[in-house]
Design a protein around this motif. Structure first.
Motif, short mmCIF file in Angstrom:
data_model
loop_
_atom_site.label_atom_id
_atom_site.label_comp_id
_atom_site.label_asym_id
_atom_site.label_seq_id
_atom_site.Cartn_x
_atom_site.Cartn_y
_atom_site.Cartn_z
N THR A 143 8.16 8.34 4.97
CA THR A 143 9.41 7.69 5.65
C THR A 143 8.97 7.15 6.75
O THR A 143 7.64 6.93 7.39
CB THR A 143 9.02 9.51 6.62
OG1 THR A 143 8.83 9.84 7.35
CG2 THR A 143 10.30 9.42 5.24
N PRO A 144 10.02 6.53 7.64
CA PRO A 144 9.28 5.78 8.86
C PRO A 144 7.91 7.04 9.91
O PRO A 144 6.97 5.98 10.44
CB PRO A 144 10.74 5.61 10.23
CG PRO A 144 11.82 5.08 8.98
CD PRO A 144 10.95 6.01 7.83
N ALA A 145 8.74 8.36 9.84
CA ALA A 145 7.49 8.71 11.40
C ALA A 145 6.11 8.84 10.81
O ALA A 145 5.56 8.94 11.16
CB ALA A 145 8.40 10.56 11.07
N GLN A 146 5.98 8.74 9.00
CA GLN A 146 5.06 8.64 8.02
C GLN A 146 4.44 7.70 8.54
O GLN A 146 3.06 7.54 8.71
CB GLN A 146 5.57 9.41 6.30
CG GLN A 146 4.16 9.09 5.58
CD GLN A 146 3.34 10.51 5.71
OE1 GLN A 146 3.87 11.58 6.71
NE2 GLN A 146 2.14 10.47 5.34
N LEU A 147 4.95 6.36 8.19
CA LEU A 147 4.42 4.69 8.64
C LEU A 147 4.03 4.76 10.35
O LEU A 147 2.46 4.42 10.10
CB LEU A 147 5.73 3.74 8.75
CG LEU A 147 6.46 3.85 6.77
CD1 LEU A 147 7.21 2.87 7.09
CD2 LEU A 147 4.76 3.88 5.70
N LYS A 148 4.63 6.20 10.77
CA LYS A 148 4.17 5.18 12.05
C LYS A 148 2.99 6.14 12.32
O LYS A 148 1.89 5.50 12.98
CB LYS A 148 5.12 5.99 13.45
CG LYS A 148 4.80 5.42 14.54
CD LYS A 148 6.28 5.10 15.33
CE LYS A 148 5.95 4.74 16.92
NZ LYS A 148 6.23 3.65 17.40
N ALA A 149 2.97 7.13 11.74
CA ALA A 149 1.46 7.87 11.98
C ALA A 149 0.39 7.20 12.20
O ALA A 149 -0.68 7.68 12.45
CB ALA A 149 1.98 9.36 11.68
N TYR A 150 0.70 6.74 10.44
CA TYR A 150 -0.37 6.17 9.64
C TYR A 150 -1.46 5.25 11.02
O TYR A 150 -2.15 5.27 10.52
CB TYR A 150 0.09 6.35 8.29
CG TYR A 150 -1.04 5.59 7.57
CD1 TYR A 150 -1.53 4.16 7.18
CD2 TYR A 150 -2.17 6.49 6.18
CE1 TYR A 150 -2.51 3.04 6.44
CE2 TYR A 150 -2.98 5.58 5.84
CZ TYR A 150 -3.08 4.52 5.44
OH TYR A 150 -3.80 3.76 5.30
N MET A 151 -0.19 4.54 11.14
CA MET A 151 -0.32 3.46 12.23
C MET A 151 -1.05 3.73 13.29
O MET A 151 -2.30 2.74 13.46
CB MET A 151 0.84 2.36 12.44
CG MET A 151 1.18 1.28 11.25
SD MET A 151 3.13 0.77 12.03
CE MET A 151 2.44 -0.49 12.90
N VAL A 185 1.12 -0.86 -0.10
CA VAL A 185 0.15 -0.09 0.17
C VAL A 185 0.58 1.36 -0.11
O VAL A 185 2.05 0.99 0.05
CB VAL A 185 -0.92 -0.46 1.22
CG1 VAL A 185 -1.98 -1.00 0.85
CG2 VAL A 185 0.00 -0.04 2.45
N TYR A 186 0.43 2.25 0.30
CA TYR A 186 1.27 3.89 0.52
C TYR A 186 0.47 4.61 1.40
O TYR A 186 -1.21 4.56 0.91
CB TYR A 186 2.26 4.46 -0.68
CG TYR A 186 0.44 4.92 -1.28
CD1 TYR A 186 0.33 3.91 -2.59
CD2 TYR A 186 0.32 6.65 -1.95
CE1 TYR A 186 -0.91 4.04 -3.82
CE2 TYR A 186 -0.44 6.67 -3.15
CZ TYR A 186 -1.22 5.83 -3.95
OH TYR A 186 -1.98 6.02 -4.85
N THR A 187 0.86 5.01 2.22
CA THR A 187 0.06 6.68 3.05
C THR A 187 -0.68 6.93 3.05
O THR A 187 -2.21 7.42 2.83
CB THR A 187 0.75 6.89 4.16
OG1 THR A 187 1.35 7.69 3.61
CG2 THR A 187 1.96 5.86 4.53
N SER A 188 -0.41 8.00 1.43
CA SER A 188 -1.33 8.73 0.89
C SER A 188 -2.49 8.42 -0.14
O SER A 188 -3.33 9.08 -0.95
CB SER A 188 -0.53 9.97 0.07
OG SER A 188 0.05 9.51 -1.03
N CYS A 189 -2.51 6.87 0.18
CA CYS A 189 -3.53 6.57 -1.10
C CYS A 189 -4.88 6.76 -1.18
O CYS A 189 -5.11 6.34 0.78
CB CYS A 189 -3.06 4.95 -1.34
SG CYS A 189 -4.35 3.28 -1.69
N ALA A 190 -5.77 7.75 -1.74
CA ALA A 190 -7.22 7.41 -1.48
C ALA A 190 -8.28 6.68 -1.24
O ALA A 190 -9.36 6.07 -0.89
CB ALA A 190 -7.33 8.31 -1.67
#
Lengths: 295, 204
Positions: free
Chosen positions: B116-124, B72-77
């Motif tokens: 980035t790891p920070a982005q992944l963490k925020a998403y989780m 997946v990717y975090t900005s996927c809508a």
């Protein structure tokens, strides 16, 4: 709200992919164009080949896919081709030959036929090889290496600190004829490509550097073997255009609503169809590769 | 005497080693640097990934427990949020019906630039994904992403606007990294059932 856009090969699919499948099933192969316009042999007296790397200038090609200028546009009649900008890069002038690949196999035994991981190659891998480092009888050292998977091709290029070309880079190089930088609308050139595609399989794959040299100095992009690209798995083929209301949106996400482009460039359709049929470990009789690098 | 105490030390050393080598419960993670990887295991992939904590790992570090993996990717809508919901349904079912948590869920991102790891963490955190079970990975190199997508059979393309076109395949890997089962598109009831049953069968 983001509009879901999906990739389609339109009504051309029925017409063209059926023919494409027919060509592929019949195991068509290229045979040499015979007397090549450029006769200087790339092989030295010992039979070795120097696969030089030359520079391709920055440029652009028309995209294979058409896109709507306005993203809310739904009617495909308003789809337009876009210009893809290609940065300058460097490419090997010949597809990688058996001789070069054997050299790689010698230094990287994990890619030899007997030891390769089943994840990275299928049962046909290096089918032209008798054993570890030796070709079967009748297969030339100077011929392009075939029956190589994407993973093997990728590993070879990485060993040279290079990479596989992207689809756009490859199509950009391949759109040049001997005399024209962009021959993608040149019916004569397109016709020759289709003639090459439709020649029946010869006894053996000819050596590299025997078909034609394009304006940039790159050899045999058409007429010898199909070639791997880095992102061959980046297109999706969906159902019949008649049924696009029932498009299976479960299958993909966020794809651009695109339609097949230049109807005259049938050979481009064939290449896209062929690439869509491949998997990373596919090892096919008429599929080879060459390496490039960014500048 | 010096010799006697040396011998004594040696013996206790050997006993200690034997104790260390004694068979353990299989659910403990095996030292992957010494374990033999099967020819068709995804653990043959050597690419480097970073998780949501910023820790580097290769896929083989997930050996020892079965793995549910998707890309997946975090900005996927569009479909990625649904893919994650689908997996959460399976997670809930396994927990509530069988109290089963002896597996791992791995999400790998297409987006080497923005995730980035920070982005992944925020998403989780936003999706309340339990880090005890879920790991979100991001790679530095596009070739690492391409290789994983290829072995999973996932097609994808980076678009000009930074979005990704991609197919959706949910894969169950064995604790040795071999593909056991794949679901193309969103999991139907039958698919979810098949997946959960397979997972339960993988208990060592």
């Amino acid at each position: 709200m983001k509009i879901v856009r999906c990739v389609l090969i339109e009504k051309y699919k029925e017409k063209y992919l059926g023919l494409a499948a027919l060509f592929m099933i019949s195991g068509f192969f290229y045979s040499s164009a015979g007397e090549s316009a450029n006769k200087k042999t790339p092989f030295d007296k010992k039979g070795s080949l120097k696969n030089e790397v030359i520079q391709l200038p920055a440029g652009s090609i028309q995209s294979f896919w058409l896109e709507p200028l306005d993203k809310t546009e739904k009617s495909k009649a308003n789809f337009q081709p876009t210009q893809l900008q290609i940065s300058s890069f460097e490419s090997q002038i010949y597809p990688v030959s058996n001789r070069e690949f054997i050299n790689f196999l010698n230094k990287n035994p994990e890619w030899q036929k007997e030891s390769v991981s089943k994840l990275f190659a299928d049962e046909s891998y290096l089918n032209d090889f008798k054993d570890r480092l030796n070709l079967k009888k009748g297969v030339s050292l100077g011929a392009p290496v075939t029956y190589v998977s994407w993973f093997a091709a990728n590993a070879y290029c990485e060993s040279l600190k290079m990479r596989l070309p992207t689809t756009s880079e490859w199509e950009y190089m391949a759109s040049a004829s001997e005399t024209k930088a962009d021959a993608s609308n040149d019916d004569e050139f397109l016709k020759r490509i289709l003639e090459w595609y439709s020649e029946p399989q010869g006894a053996a794959v000819p050596k590299v550097g025997t078909v034609y040299k394009n304006l940039y100095g790159v050899w045999d992009l058409h007429g010898l073997v199909w070639e791997w690209v880095e992102d061959f798995n980046s297109n999706f083929v969906t159902g019949e255009s008649r049924e696009d209301s029932s498009l299976n949106r479960n299958l993909f996400c966020g794809a651009g609503a695109l339609a097949g482009g230049n109807k005259r460039n049938y050979s481009a359709f064939m290449r896209f169809a062929f690439r869509s049929s491949l998997k990373g470990k596919s090892s096919v009789s008429n599929l080879g590769f060459r390496c490039v690098r960014s500048r | 005497m010096k010799n006697k105490s040396f011998l004594g030390a040696r013996v206790s050393q050997i006993i200690l080693c034997l104790f260390c080598l004694s068979p353990r419960r299989k659910s403990a993670a095996i030292s992957t640097s010494k374990a033999k990887i099967d020819s068709d295991s995804l653990f043959n992939l050597k690419g480097a990934w970073k998780n949501q904590k910023g820790e580097m790992s290769q896929l083989k570090s997930f050996s020892g427990k079965p793995i549910l993996i998707s890309m997946v990717y975090t900005s996927c809508a569009y479909s990625c949020p649904m893919t994650i919901t689908e997996i959460q349904k399976i997670e809930k079912k396994l927990l509530s019906e069988k109290k089963f948590t002896n597996y791992q869920i791995v999400l790998a991102s297409f987006d080497t630039e923005k995730d980035t790891p920070a982005q992944l963490k925020a998403y989780m955190k936003k999706r309340t994904l339990d880090e005890a079970l879920w790991t979100f990975l991001s790679a530095d190199k596009d070739s690492t992403v391409r290789e994983l997508a290829l072995v999973l059979g996932i097609n994808y393309k980076r678009l000009a606007d930074g979005d990704f076109s991609h197919s959706n395949i949910l894969t169950l890997l064995s604790s040795e990294g071999k593909i056991l089962f794949q679901v193309n598109g969103f999991a139907s009831e039958a698919d979810s059932k098949a997946l959960t049953e397979l997972l339960l069968k993988t208990v060592p």
